[in-house]
Design an enzyme around this catalytic site. Structure first.
Site, PDB file in Angstrom:
ATOM      1  N   SER A 161       0.840  -1.198   0.000  1.00  7.12           N
ATOM      2  CA  SER A 161       0.000   0.000   0.000  1.00  7.12           C
ATOM      3  C   SER A 161       0.876   1.249   0.000  1.00  7.12           C
ATOM      4  CB  SER A 161      -0.962  -0.046   1.195  1.00  7.12           C
ATOM      5  OG  SER A 161      -0.252  -0.183   2.419  1.00  7.12           O
ATOM      6  N   ASP A 170       3.874  11.917   8.953  1.00  4.08           N
ATOM      7  CA  ASP A 170       2.482  12.330   9.146  1.00  4.08           C
ATOM      8  C   ASP A 170       1.750  11.432  10.132  1.00  4.08           C
ATOM      9  OD1 ASP A 170       2.275  10.009   7.711  1.00  4.08           O
ATOM     10  OD2 ASP A 170       1.409  10.906   5.912  1.00  4.08           O
ATOM     11  N   HIS A 175       3.404   7.410   7.634  1.00  5.60           N
ATOM     12  CA  HIS A 175       4.435   7.092   6.646  1.00  5.60           C
ATOM     13  C   HIS A 175       5.824   7.470   7.148  1.00  5.60           C
ATOM     14  CE1 HIS A 175       0.618   7.713   4.377  1.00  5.60           C
ATOM     15  NE2 HIS A 175       0.979   6.526   3.915  1.00  5.60           N
TER      16      HIS A 175
END
Length: 264
Positions: free
Chosen positions: A14, A187, A190
């Protein structure tokens, strides 16, 4: 495709994978280390969970491909571990189904070739306060929690250990650093450069210690077109040339064997 053929490494997952080629990202670091040795293919899809991955698995990794990957690094789990949305939509996948999906992914990849090696990455930890700061209310009603990611990570490790699959517990590895919550994430979800470097260290450690034949460790793989040539720079003797093919750039020294130390 361009030639000559090199070993293919595929990063499949992902957004942790999709964003891995940013400056200082873990995919970008691997591509740099394996230049002239292997081609790193990015197959990252932001927002995906293991259900979505299964829908396209045979398209991303067709069994009838002329060349099969030498290594596949798989990451799914962070989105699966999100809490269910009241609508029934969303990324959440129940834990038991998640493990079953990862088993199906593994079995398909294993069927591609006897030489296809596989490494699974678990969910990394989350900084919930940072997520709120960066994304506002976007994650309301589909909560992410560090505890849930840890539970999914542990379940994947247990499955992989029982099935003799190489696995890296990123949830534990990242948290070995005291300031991980701010230093390793951009964030809350990530990886920063510092977080990516931990991922690379863990991947290289697994590859180095795997004992695979042929070896896929970056310093042991042959460089492409490494033979001597009269067209290199001339040495000070004025008679021979300096073949730089097997030299290691200064910025890569930190990734040589003696400097690789796992966080686990």
């Amino acid at each position: 495709m361009v030639g000559p053929g090199r070993p293919q490494f595929v990063l499949f997952g992902s957004s942790i994978v999709q964003q891995s080629f940013i400056d200082g990202g873990w995919g970008a670091i691997l591509a740099d280390l394996y230049d002239r040795k292997a081609d790193i293919f990015l197959r990252g899809y932001s927002g995906w969970n293991s259900r979505r991955a299964l829908q396209v698995l045979h398209q991303v990794f067709p069994r009838d491909a002329d060349i099969q990957p030498s290594l596949v690094i798989v990451y799914f789990g962070g989105n699966d571990a999100m809490h269910p949305h009241p609508s029934g939509l969303g990324a959440h996948v129940p834990l038991r189904e998640y493990i079953e999906n990862m088993k199906k992914i593994y079995l398909h990849l294993k069927s591609l070739s006897e030489k296809t090696r596989i490494i699974f990455l678990t969910s990394p930890p989350l900084n919930v306060a940072m997520i709120r700061e960066h994304f506002g209310s976007a994650h309301d009603n589909q909560i992410r929690s560090n505890e849930s990611c840890g539970m999914y990570a542990d379940a994947l490790v247990d499955f992989c250990q029982q099935s003799n699959i190489k696995v890296i517990n990123l949830w534990k590895a990242i948290q070995q650093r005291e300031d991980w919550a701010t230093a390793c994430l951009t964030d809350g979800i990530h990886f920063s450069r510092e977080g990516s470097e931990i991922v690379v260290k863990e991947i290289l450690k697994v590859i180095k210690e795997a004992g695979w034949e042929p070896s896929l460790y970056w310093t042991t793989m042959p460089n492409e077109f490494a033979e001597d040539s009269p067209y290199y720079m001339v040495r000070s003797d004025g008679k021979t040339t300096f073949n730089v093919s097997n030299g290691i750039s200064r910025w890569k020294i930190k990734w040589t064997g003696n400097e690789i130390k796992s966080k686990l």
